[in-house]
Design an enzyme around this catalytic site. Sequence first.
Site, mmCIF file in Angstrom:
data_model
loop_
_atom_site.group_PDB
_atom_site.id
_atom_site.type_symbol
_atom_site.label_atom_id
_atom_site.label_comp_id
_atom_site.label_asym_id
_atom_site.label_seq_id
_atom_site.Cartn_x
_atom_site.Cartn_y
_atom_site.Cartn_z
ATOM 1 N N GLU A 121 0.838 -1.199 0.000
ATOM 2 C CA GLU A 121 0.000 0.000 0.000
ATOM 3 C C GLU A 121 0.874 1.251 0.000
ATOM 4 O O GLU A 121 1.840 1.358 0.743
ATOM 5 C CB GLU A 121 -0.908 0.017 1.235
ATOM 6 C CG GLU A 121 -1.904 -1.125 1.272
ATOM 7 C CD GLU A 121 -2.994 -0.994 0.219
ATOM 8 O OE1 GLU A 121 -3.101 0.088 -0.400
ATOM 9 O OE2 GLU A 121 -3.729 -1.981 0.010
ATOM 10 N N ARG A 137 -17.966 -0.356 6.403
ATOM 11 C CA ARG A 137 -19.127 -0.891 5.683
ATOM 12 C C ARG A 137 -19.726 -2.083 6.434
ATOM 13 O O ARG A 137 -20.915 -2.371 6.308
ATOM 14 C CB ARG A 137 -18.674 -1.325 4.283
ATOM 15 C CG ARG A 137 -19.751 -1.705 3.323
ATOM 16 C CD ARG A 137 -19.160 -1.867 1.938
ATOM 17 N NE ARG A 137 -18.943 -0.579 1.330
ATOM 18 C CZ ARG A 137 -19.858 0.045 0.558
ATOM 19 N NH1 ARG A 137 -21.006 -0.537 0.281
ATOM 20 N NH2 ARG A 137 -19.601 1.215 0.054
ATOM 21 N N CYS A 150 -7.780 -2.399 8.442
ATOM 22 C CA CYS A 150 -6.433 -2.458 7.849
ATOM 23 C C CYS A 150 -5.866 -1.043 7.692
ATOM 24 O O CYS A 150 -4.745 -0.762 8.118
ATOM 25 C CB CYS A 150 -6.472 -3.147 6.484
ATOM 26 S SG CYS A 150 -6.692 -4.938 6.587
ATOM 27 N N HIS A 173 -1.438 -5.688 1.464
ATOM 28 C CA HIS A 173 -2.647 -6.507 1.377
ATOM 29 C C HIS A 173 -2.383 -7.774 0.567
ATOM 30 O O HIS A 173 -1.635 -7.747 -0.408
ATOM 31 C CB HIS A 173 -3.796 -5.717 0.734
ATOM 32 C CG HIS A 173 -4.672 -5.019 1.732
ATOM 33 N ND1 HIS A 173 -4.790 -3.651 1.808
ATOM 34 C CD2 HIS A 173 -5.478 -5.517 2.714
ATOM 35 C CE1 HIS A 173 -5.636 -3.328 2.789
ATOM 36 N NE2 HIS A 173 -6.062 -4.438 3.352
#
Lengths: 212, 212, 212, 212
Positions: free
Chosen positions: C80, C90, C143, C166
């Site tokens: 990342e 969510r 994360c 990831h």
Amino acid sequence: MKNVLVTGFEPFGGETTNPSQEIARQLNGRVIGGRRVIGRILPCVFGAAIEELEGYLVEFSPELIIGVGQAGGRAEITPERIAINVDDARIADNAGLQPIDRAIVKRGPAAYWSTLPVKAIAAALRAKEIPAAVSQTAGTFVCNHAFYGLMHALRKKPRIRGGFIHVPFSPAQAKKGQPSLPLETMVEAIATAVAVSLRTRRDLRVGEGQVS
Amino acid sequence: MKNVLVTGFEPFGGETTNPSQEIARQLNGRVIGGRRVIGRILPCVFGAAIEELEGYLVEFSPELIIGVGQAGGRAEITPERIAINVDDARIADNAGLQPIDRAIVKRGPAAYWSTLPVKAIAAALRAKEIPAAVSQTAGTFVCNHAFYGLMHALRKKPRIRGGFIHVPFSPAQAKKGQPSLPLETMVEAIATAVAVSLRTRRDLRVGEGQVS
Amino acid sequence: MKNVLVTGFEPFGGETTNPSQEIARQLNGRVIGGRRVIGRILPCVFGAAIEELEGYLVEFSPELIIGVGQAGGRAEITPERIAINVDDARIADNAGLQPIDRAIVKRGPAAYWSTLPVKAIAAALRAKEIPAAVSQTAGTFVCNHAFYGLMHALRKKPRIRGGFIHVPFSPAQAKKGQPSLPLETMVEAIATAVAVSLRTRRDLRVGEGQVS
Amino acid sequence: MKNVLVTGFEPFGGETTNPSQEIARQLNGRVIGGRRVIGRILPCVFGAAIEELEGYLVEFSPELIIGVGQAGGRAEITPERIAINVDDARIADNAGLQPIDRAIVKRGPAAYWSTLPVKAIAAALRAKEIPAAVSQTAGTFVCNHAFYGLMHALRKKPRIRGGFIHVPFSPAQAKKGQPSLPLETMVEAIATAVAVSLRTRRDLRVGEGQVS
């Protein structure tokens, strides 16, 4: 006035809606190309779907039949090229049936071709800015089942044409990142498919296959 | 009448069209929420895109600015949440520039948040059956570049709001299997985004993030 | 021997496994580049994940920290580039928390850059035939939360480097059609990322951005 | 020692490699389940692919034939369930041929079923942490062409089994975001498919179909 039959399916797989059901409802009664559209909803049940469909063939004597079903995850309106003679259910149908590797018609041919002008349909949709592509598989669930059953019923009636078209999720069904199309776009797509099928005798000869 | 600025981009990456360009053209001159929409096309060129955008800020004194860009492969209209301070070009821009890991604004903050009501926009679009979701990255090409430049220009002007919305391919651009949306659906989406932005002071508090 | 910290996460979102957890377990105790790898599992809980991580920073004084997390649906190992200062869940975390648009660090910067050589890592993985690409978003769930918390903790310690990677689903987690990678491939990938990070002072200058 | 034939394809569609070619090369000469593997490369040319394949059937009298081909964009190793009697080329083959809607075998059946234990193969691969799923379409390009030609050649030889397996891109071929698998994983997958096919007389009865 002659009849065209457009079938949708009831919701399945935990969904509460099915765009194909809405399409059949909205097109029911509409006149396209001088024919009356009969819109009907099939149960998402192995066996029963074909039985109901065969009943409508008797009841309405349609000269054209377009089955419509939901293909969640697809990005395009996809006229199906071929139906294959197998039920292989990854999930249970709406009656709890989950057949594995069972022939739809015993000793039936491995597959039937659609007799719709699938390429002309896809081209006409794209000309209207509607995402469309020919599909090489209708899956192995109730959609393919009904499609195969339809083509088996029509196998000795070359003047009656039929086939199947899968549609994407509607926006309310799609998870984040999944493709979907407005319902009105999908209704217009199937109306267009009816019109194109009625006026097209020979399909276009353009590449609509896929490498894999 | 006050002004709203909607920018699109010229085609890039070998494409001959860009839906964002058509959207800006079609919305140019339209009146939405009592404001006149100024639609302009930005060059897909690092540096020049921000310079032209800044010129329009001076020329039109818009109270709302929505940058629009093409995100080929995405399935939804995606209001962007954040612009990051880096250019990292996988392909050359339309002037042949291909910066790698270069700050857009030297010593600028790592990122700027959109000041559009991104969640209200997404919700309003879905209510109209238009696929929509908030995005957490505008990429690192000219779209993010212009978006960051815009938010940098607005950083001390809290009453002028701005942000960026990515749109999918139009059907003619999409390869088989790739998502796309009819252009008219996308035009309606951006018009809706303008209307929602004008009437929404506080964004909705609903989950629009993503796990990864 | 100096320490390297590799963290994974416990399963979340209804999953019973998490490849990042297995990776941290399998690398725990391994010696890479003359350093001992400390593998630890973080709770998938907002707040608690950062607290535990900070405890490990104190306990082990690692010179390098690589957080690892599961990105179901991604096809590649994705170092990342940037962590953003927002929690927007969510789904609920493992403690039932579901923050919406909340800053991870009040008045913290909008984003922190990874200090890992993300491009050198991606290149080294591809040279080993392992699918890899730099990612521009770590999402807005736990994360990204832990990643931002890590970089905030390291903000005044430039000699200690850290970041986040990831990984895709393992094959048992993937639904039909979803990408996944063998667990052993992913373990090798993170071991490689540790080795590359230890020996690389300046990241490669190659395009690893994305258009959108 | 009896023979097993594994075929790959030469690169096509602008690619410079083809993982199926490497798989056939690496398995050539290996002994699996007491049989010698003959690995051969087919031209990616309509007509010629079947001719070469038929020559190998005569030359090596294999008791098992597994065709392997590249399915760029797929995420899994996919044993194919069915071959259909149509060539419909979206791109030109390596000889410049691009047939449209042409039967592979005039008056041949619409489709042939694979006689490999496709579900046992998929299950064995997943047990080894290798992504795998049964596919319902091999496309309409040279892969399906060779697959159909193979099953046509075997149609009266029920003791010789054959079929086709598609493999994803290798990592070097995949564009950003596209799935791929390490070549060694794919070689192991096809070796496993050979072993499973040799020892499995009746396929598993588990759902491996798809809804659409």
